[in-house]
Design an enzyme around this catalytic site. Sequence first.
Site, mmCIF file in Angstrom:
data_model
loop_
_atom_site.group_PDB
_atom_site.id
_atom_site.type_symbol
_atom_site.label_atom_id
_atom_site.label_comp_id
_atom_site.label_asym_id
_atom_site.label_seq_id
_atom_site.Cartn_x
_atom_site.Cartn_y
_atom_site.Cartn_z
ATOM 1 N N ARG A 49 0.839 -1.192 0.000
ATOM 2 C CA ARG A 49 0.000 0.000 0.000
ATOM 3 C C ARG A 49 0.878 1.248 0.000
ATOM 4 O O ARG A 49 0.562 2.247 -0.637
ATOM 5 C CB ARG A 49 -0.947 0.020 1.208
ATOM 6 C CG ARG A 49 -1.686 1.349 1.361
ATOM 7 C CD ARG A 49 -2.790 1.328 2.405
ATOM 8 N NE ARG A 49 -2.487 0.587 3.586
ATOM 9 C CZ ARG A 49 -1.693 0.997 4.583
ATOM 10 N NH1 ARG A 49 -1.096 2.181 4.517
ATOM 11 N NH2 ARG A 49 -1.492 0.231 5.644
ATOM 12 N N TYR A 102 -17.271 16.874 -15.461
ATOM 13 C CA TYR A 102 -17.612 15.452 -15.575
ATOM 14 C C TYR A 102 -18.582 15.064 -14.469
ATOM 15 O O TYR A 102 -18.431 15.480 -13.317
ATOM 16 C CB TYR A 102 -16.317 14.630 -15.489
ATOM 17 C CG TYR A 102 -16.516 13.172 -15.178
ATOM 18 C CD1 TYR A 102 -17.334 12.369 -15.985
ATOM 19 C CD2 TYR A 102 -15.888 12.582 -14.086
ATOM 20 C CE1 TYR A 102 -17.525 11.028 -15.692
ATOM 21 C CE2 TYR A 102 -16.062 11.239 -13.794
ATOM 22 C CZ TYR A 102 -16.886 10.462 -14.595
ATOM 23 O OH TYR A 102 -17.071 9.137 -14.312
ATOM 24 N N ASP A 174 -7.719 18.621 -14.653
ATOM 25 C CA ASP A 174 -8.035 17.271 -15.110
ATOM 26 C C ASP A 174 -7.646 17.196 -16.586
ATOM 27 O O ASP A 174 -8.309 17.778 -17.436
ATOM 28 C CB ASP A 174 -9.519 16.985 -14.914
ATOM 29 C CG ASP A 174 -9.913 15.560 -15.294
ATOM 30 O OD1 ASP A 174 -9.173 14.922 -16.069
ATOM 31 O OD2 ASP A 174 -10.966 15.096 -14.837
ATOM 32 N N LYS A 199 -8.502 6.008 -19.251
ATOM 33 C CA LYS A 199 -8.839 6.523 -20.565
ATOM 34 C C LYS A 199 -7.625 6.482 -21.500
ATOM 35 O O LYS A 199 -7.129 5.408 -21.810
ATOM 36 C CB LYS A 199 -9.416 7.940 -20.414
ATOM 37 C CG LYS A 199 -10.482 8.078 -19.316
ATOM 38 C CD LYS A 199 -11.653 7.113 -19.457
ATOM 39 C CE LYS A 199 -12.853 7.454 -18.581
ATOM 40 N NZ LYS A 199 -12.627 7.425 -17.139
#
Length: 379
Positions: A49, A102, A174, A199
């Site tokens: 982690r 978004y 973004d 994406k």
Amino acid sequence: MSNGFETLAIHAGQEPDPLTGAVVPPIYATSTYKQDGVGGLRSGYEYSRSANPTRTALEAALAAVEGGARGLAFASGLAAEDTLLRTVCKPQDHVIIPGDAYGGTYRLFSKVHERWGLHYDPVPLHDLDAVATAMTQKTRVVWVETPTNPLLGIADIAALAQLAHDNGALLVVDNTFASPYLQQPLALGADVVVHSTTKYVGGHSDVVGGALVAADAGLGEELAFHQNSIGGVAGPFDAWLTLRGLKTLGVRMDRHCANAERVVDLLLSHPKVTEVLYPGLPDHPGHVVASKQMRRFGGMVSFRVAGGEAEAVAVCDRAKLFTLGESLGGVESLIEHPGRMTHASAAGSPLEVPADLVRLSVGIETADDLLADLTQALG
């Protein structure tokens, strides 16, 4: 010696494995690491982690291609966004978000962080006066998407960075729609870049992920602390897949852009299309700014159709080669109805999208085949 984008994407953080010489970083499928004595970490690794060598390679590559001091990889784009907001904001702080953000980002603000006491205002970011008016003494972040999803709006990154910094705020961009190949927000003054690496960076519709890249090493350390504390990290196989996708980002984006330009030409001439939204068009209100800050204009195209919502939905249903589905940025072309799909969470809000809108993620297939499919879908 400085290297070009494609060279960085293929080599940054990806030295051949010292043990075997493998040219591709291994998938370190481990949760923990043998320590060389109590507190004696081997190469700094203790628990996956906190850090994992496969993820480290991806994070180094992301920082390199965005020109940042620190890159961090997450389990999803929204995990990255949530970690960023909880790092730089506190209850009663204020954030300016795009007027057509978004839907998932809007949901994060409106349904999650607002309950935590974080205030936000949607503002048309192309209007610098409106942004200046919306700033308060508690504004901590100006949150930018450019191009926006799904209306392809353009914001001037450099001008907004100056405005944010003059008011003691951070500029967060973004960069998912443009990708680091087409746009470099940190070089234009942004403080942090956000990606859904699902994406264009991943590019093959086979992995979900997110990223943050910070311009400042100190802020990068704060983000890394919260990444470890909150825990929404990318797993090693997801990091490996994303890193594989990043290697070909440049060549893929060139084809995405070229195909999108062909698609736009078709849509402009079709009698059923009432409006085409694409920043490469000279009459797009953000074209001049986009020309200044983008290498090309991207693979995302939105358009509106005569016949309203029913016809927009019918166009989506009739498409065959364009796959009806959410997400974007993969090698295959996708079509969707934002109002009922990706932006359904914004219904009834100031960010609601037009019902007659169709969004395309133009892939890298043979362009003539894509044009033929759109022609028959439009009827």
